[in-house]
Design a protein around this motif. Sequence first.
Motif, PDB file in Angstrom:
ATOM      1  N   ASP A   1     -10.074  46.378  55.127  1.00  5.27           N
ATOM      2  CA  ASP A   1      -8.953  47.032  55.297  1.00  5.27           C
ATOM      3  C   ASP A   1      -9.225  48.495  55.402  1.00  5.27           C
ATOM      4  N   ALA A   2      -9.994  48.862  54.616  1.00  3.40           N
ATOM      5  CA  ALA A   2     -10.762  50.466  54.729  1.00  3.40           C
ATOM      6  C   ALA A   2     -11.373  50.597  55.952  1.00  3.40           C
ATOM      7  N   ALA A   3     -12.242  49.694  56.488  1.00  2.62           N
ATOM      8  CA  ALA A   3     -13.145  49.808  57.628  1.00  2.62           C
ATOM      9  C   ALA A   3     -12.012  50.003  58.756  1.00  2.62           C
ATOM     10  N   ASP A   4     -10.891  48.877  58.840  1.00  3.83           N
ATOM     11  CA  ASP A   4      -9.984  48.991  60.072  1.00  3.83           C
ATOM     12  C   ASP A   4      -9.212  50.527  59.903  1.00  3.83           C
ATOM     13  N   ILE A   5      -8.856  50.821  58.942  1.00  6.27           N
ATOM     14  CA  ILE A   5      -8.002  52.316  58.923  1.00  6.27           C
ATOM     15  C   ILE A   5      -9.075  53.469  59.419  1.00  6.27           C
ATOM     16  N   HIS A   6     -10.116  53.384  58.994  1.00  3.94           N
ATOM     17  CA  HIS A   6     -11.284  54.539  59.064  1.00  3.94           C
ATOM     18  C   HIS A   6     -11.432  54.227  60.670  1.00  3.94           C
ATOM     19  N   ALA A   7     -11.626  53.081  61.337  1.00  7.42           N
ATOM     20  CA  ALA A   7     -11.967  53.006  62.639  1.00  7.42           C
ATOM     21  C   ALA A   7     -10.644  53.575  63.599  1.00  7.42           C
ATOM     22  N   ALA A   8      -9.391  53.214  62.922  1.00  7.38           N
ATOM     23  CA  ALA A   8      -8.361  53.696  63.882  1.00  7.38           C
ATOM     24  C   ALA A   8      -8.242  55.173  63.741  1.00  7.38           C
ATOM     25  N   LEU A   9      -8.318  55.715  62.499  1.00  7.29           N
ATOM     26  CA  LEU A   9      -8.317  57.199  62.528  1.00  7.29           C
ATOM     27  C   LEU A   9      -9.469  57.814  63.219  1.00  7.29           C
ATOM     28  N   ALA A  10     -10.910  57.127  63.323  1.00  3.09           N
ATOM     29  CA  ALA A  10     -11.914  57.893  63.909  1.00  3.09           C
ATOM     30  C   ALA A  10     -11.429  58.057  65.533  1.00  3.09           C
ATOM     31  N   VAL A  11     -10.795  57.014  65.995  1.00  2.00           N
ATOM     32  CA  VAL A  11     -10.545  57.163  67.354  1.00  2.00           C
ATOM     33  C   VAL A  11      -9.323  57.883  67.683  1.00  2.00           C
ATOM     34  N   ALA A  12      -8.466  57.776  66.761  1.00  2.00           N
ATOM     35  CA  ALA A  12      -7.440  59.121  66.987  1.00  2.00           C
ATOM     36  C   ALA A  12      -7.645  60.369  66.862  1.00  2.00           C
ATOM     37  N   ARG A  13      -8.613  60.559  65.887  1.00  2.00           N
ATOM     38  CA  ARG A  13      -8.854  62.059  65.851  1.00  2.00           C
ATOM     39  C   ARG A  13      -9.510  62.507  66.997  1.00  2.00           C
ATOM     40  N   ARG A  14     -10.436  61.681  67.678  1.00  2.00           N
ATOM     41  CA  ARG A  14     -11.182  62.225  68.912  1.00  2.00           C
ATOM     42  C   ARG A  14      -9.992  62.076  70.071  1.00  2.00           C
ATOM     43  N   ARG A  15      -9.055  61.473  70.045  1.00  2.00           N
ATOM     44  CA  ARG A  15      -8.215  61.601  71.261  1.00  2.00           C
ATOM     45  C   ARG A  15      -7.176  62.598  71.008  1.00  2.00           C
ATOM     46  N   ALA A  16      -6.859  62.941  69.664  1.00  2.00           N
ATOM     47  CA  ALA A  16      -5.790  63.450  69.388  1.00  2.00           C
ATOM     48  C   ALA A  16      -5.770  65.330  70.127  1.00  2.00           C
ATOM     49  N   ASP A  17      -4.635  65.671  70.446  1.00  2.00           N
ATOM     50  CA  ASP A  17      -4.606  67.022  70.908  1.00  2.00           C
ATOM     51  C   ASP A  17      -4.665  67.973  69.767  1.00  2.00           C
ATOM     52  N   LYS A  18      -5.378  68.717  69.581  1.00  2.00           N
ATOM     53  CA  LYS A  18      -5.462  69.586  68.366  1.00  2.00           C
ATOM     54  C   LYS A  18      -4.328  70.390  68.336  1.00  2.00           C
ATOM     55  N   LYS A  19      -3.573  70.944  69.327  1.00  2.00           N
ATOM     56  CA  LYS A  19      -2.429  71.595  69.385  1.00  2.00           C
ATOM     57  C   LYS A  19      -1.361  71.007  68.737  1.00  2.00           C
ATOM     58  N   ASP A  20      -1.311  69.849  68.856  1.00  2.00           N
ATOM     59  CA  ASP A  20      -0.083  68.969  68.197  1.00  2.00           C
ATOM     60  C   ASP A  20      -0.565  68.259  66.994  1.00  2.00           C
ATOM     61  N   ILE A  21      -1.506  68.034  66.682  1.00  2.00           N
ATOM     62  CA  ILE A  21      -1.818  67.323  65.302  1.00  2.00           C
ATOM     63  C   ILE A  21      -2.946  68.097  64.856  1.00  2.00           C
ATOM     64  N   GLU A  22      -2.855  68.850  63.864  1.00  2.00           N
ATOM     65  CA  GLU A  22      -4.043  69.465  63.239  1.00  2.00           C
ATOM     66  C   GLU A  22      -4.939  68.462  62.378  1.00  2.00           C
ATOM     67  N   PRO A  23      -6.130  68.700  62.241  1.00  2.00           N
ATOM     68  CA  PRO A  23      -6.906  67.612  61.438  1.00  2.00           C
ATOM     69  C   PRO A  23      -6.530  67.287  59.959  1.00  2.00           C
ATOM     70  N   ALA A  24      -5.745  68.183  59.342  1.00  2.00           N
ATOM     71  CA  ALA A  24      -5.243  68.212  57.940  1.00  2.00           C
ATOM     72  C   ALA A  24      -4.181  66.883  58.025  1.00  2.00           C
ATOM     73  N   VAL A  25      -3.516  66.823  58.966  1.00  2.00           N
ATOM     74  CA  VAL A  25      -2.374  65.759  59.053  1.00  2.00           C
ATOM     75  C   VAL A  25      -3.020  64.493  58.985  1.00  2.00           C
ATOM     76  N   PHE A  26      -4.173  64.314  59.826  1.00  2.00           N
ATOM     77  CA  PHE A  26      -4.798  62.968  59.854  1.00  2.00           C
ATOM     78  C   PHE A  26      -5.531  62.740  58.453  1.00  2.00           C
ATOM     79  N   ASP A  27      -5.882  63.840  57.858  1.00  2.34           N
ATOM     80  CA  ASP A  27      -6.464  63.614  56.507  1.00  2.34           C
ATOM     81  C   ASP A  27      -5.503  63.009  55.520  1.00  2.34           C
TER      82      ASP A  27
END
Length: 316
Positions: free
Chosen positions: A164-190
Amino acid sequence: VLRIDHPDGLFDPKAYLQNLQDRYHRDCGAGEFYVVVEKILRADEHLRPDWPVAGTSGYDFLNKVSGIFVDPRGEKPLTRTYAGWIGREIRFPELAIDKKKRILDRALASELTMLTHRLDLLAQRFRASRDFTLRALRAAVREVIACFPVYRTYITGTPVSAEDAADIHAALAVARRRADKKDIEPAVFDFLERMLLLQYPAESTEDDRAAQRLWVGRFQQLTSPVVAKGIEDTAFYLYHRLISLNEVGSEPERFGVDQEQLHAYFADRAARWPFALSELSTHDTKRSEDVRARIHVLSELPTAWAAPVTALPPDI
């Protein structure tokens, strides 16, 4: 004998299945009840070994057996033909993410809104997350769900399983790369990562932790229909490189299965789930096995297929 459709829609599938077995044992005084689940597994995913079932209803079997009839040498020429005919290249993983977002914005918008508001209530409980806006939280949740690599995780408490942890980390890794930093600051993903992995804030109370576990359960219930509706019911009808690969539980970007992979799958299945169902068609398959087999043949003669296809107008 029972076949449980779509257990991923349950809040806690394992608890439901265990309760089913317990009730059967109590009422009938017999051993384990024969139950199979309609669990859709991605190519490298395994059914949870602690589920009290005989195995899946067989979509994993279907796709492995079907894949042996696909010639991998046809992948590149068929890809070129398809891209040339429609006038652009399409990467299926990107298409899948885009359509999952479309589902979240339309068919399942109310579920996303509810999930975001509950996350916002959690964020307000802790000093480090009180400044996150509702808009940023919604954008982050939407992005992570769209990037989820499997139908869902099965977190009910700590410790969180490695899978489960691996699947969550995988989703977050892709989401962080794709996200517009103006809309979602890294701390929100953290923050979202800590919530999903049940890493409780130091100042959290037992009520806070219970609310966090409840939120994770609701999150898990949403990822599954997003995958089903976004991929199986939408993306599969927009990506036609070789449509026989567009099947429930399949990943069209994986072009065929070789003999070694198939034998390894059979050996693993015999060891783990010897009484699972072995099917080639169901009420939910897009095409029957004979139709898929006929279309698979195109992977063996991509050049012969390209000639009549390219002679047709793309808007036919």
